[in-house]
Design a protein around this motif. Sequence first.
Motif, PDB file in Angstrom:
ATOM      1  N   VAL A  47       0.852  -1.187   0.000  1.00 49.53           N
ATOM      2  CA  VAL A  47       0.000   0.000   0.000  1.00 49.53           C
ATOM      3  C   VAL A  47       0.888   1.237   0.000  1.00 49.53           C
ATOM      4  N   LYS A  91       0.906   7.393   1.173  1.00 48.40           N
ATOM      5  CA  LYS A  91      -0.179   8.360   1.317  1.00 48.40           C
ATOM      6  C   LYS A  91      -1.491   7.676   1.677  1.00 48.40           C
ATOM      7  N   ASN A  92      -1.702   6.451   1.166  1.00 46.75           N
ATOM      8  CA  ASN A  92      -2.910   5.710   1.517  1.00 46.75           C
ATOM      9  C   ASN A  92      -2.839   5.174   2.943  1.00 46.75           C
ATOM     10  N   SER A 134      -3.766   8.155   5.158  1.00 45.45           N
ATOM     11  CA  SER A 134      -5.213   8.410   5.123  1.00 45.45           C
ATOM     12  C   SER A 134      -5.980   7.354   5.905  1.00 45.45           C
ATOM     13  N   THR A 135      -5.497   6.111   5.894  1.00 46.09           N
ATOM     14  CA  THR A 135      -6.151   5.053   6.677  1.00 46.09           C
ATOM     15  C   THR A 135      -6.033   5.321   8.168  1.00 46.09           C
TER      16      THR A 135
END
Length: 413
Positions: A191, A194-195, A198-199
């Motif tokens: 992953v 940046k993801n 955000s998670t």
Amino acid sequence: MGEPPDELKTNIDETDSVNVVEHVIVQPNVVELVIAQPNVVEPAVNVVEPSDNEHKVDTGKYFHDAPYCNERDELIKWCRNEAKKAGFTIVIAKSDNGSYRRKRYFVLGCERGGEYKERIRKLKNEDTATRKCNCRFRLRGYFLSTQVWSLNVVNGEHNHELSNNHEGHILAGRLQPEEKEVVCELTRNLVAPKNILSTLKGRNPETKISMKAVYNARQRLKKELRGEMTEMQQLMKCCESNKYFHKCRTVGDSTTIQDIFWAHPESVILFNTFPTVLMLDSTYKTNKYKMPLFEIVGVTSTEKSYNVGFAYIANEKEEDFIWALETCRSLLKSKDTVPKVIVTDRDQALMNAVAKVFPKSTALLCRFHIYKNVKAKFTTLCNAKEENMVKLKKTLACQWKSVVESTTEESSS
């Protein structure tokens, strides 16, 4: 006691003299004067007077009603929560676990307390600053004979402004144990950082975690996975385990790797299916090793691009490009199959390498790089004002497009 020499006597004619010789002690070959000082108070040297503009914020009221706790970490956690309400963060300045019959205690201070200690090794970028400002805030925790922890406020004042927003604070942006597990799990599942961020913020909207904390956690995980292996050894292992095509070139007879080429298995299949057009270019100083990254891109029959392979080369010289292109040519299963068109920029070393490795291919120059050179030359030759320069550049772009896309020489004029 004898009379002192004339040169040691005070000048009685000077009425403004402030020093008076009280008496003289004479020893063999030694003459010592004892001078009586006037009743004048001299200012202390190197003493910084408190400034009227200095910030003085008292936060002691937040900690006067500290509870008695059975555990040390429980009391420290309570202090950090109160400090968060006040607008600052707390660090452990000193601690003793009570070994060798000493009493157990800890001292908490502000994050901005103390002085910055300069490194012996100077950094290239000298225009740096520090958060340290000798903040005087101090809390002291004692372990009482009743087997509980007590807290005393030594100094509750700060000499800096407090902030309600803890974004960017080092301690406030640390990952919690459960958040570290999430970062490690998502990193193993490939992953993007940046993801991942955000998670984490989706699960806890009040978190102050920054992207830097995520990068650091990913870096520590990768270091744990490779163990004692170096980064190059880990790269070789990953290429072999994922069945990448890879080839290296060492420096002479040593084991030091100079150049490395790698290609994805599906990219090799696409290259053998669509070898007609190749586009070659290299990026410069876009990685921490400051090495040129040579990229080879192909084009399918549906005018979609795909990556053929990549290569880290030591220098952008002709021999380095020849090695990379020969390695790329070895990916083709048929010796008679060669690219028909190869597009490059105006790099003479790369153009010479293409002519030697693919002599039957047609070499073309990239329109984008040509237009960049035309635009730069136009800017240097044109002495128009800034207001007119924008209009002239738009006109130049339209004229350039009409010339490039014209089918005949007459239509271009």
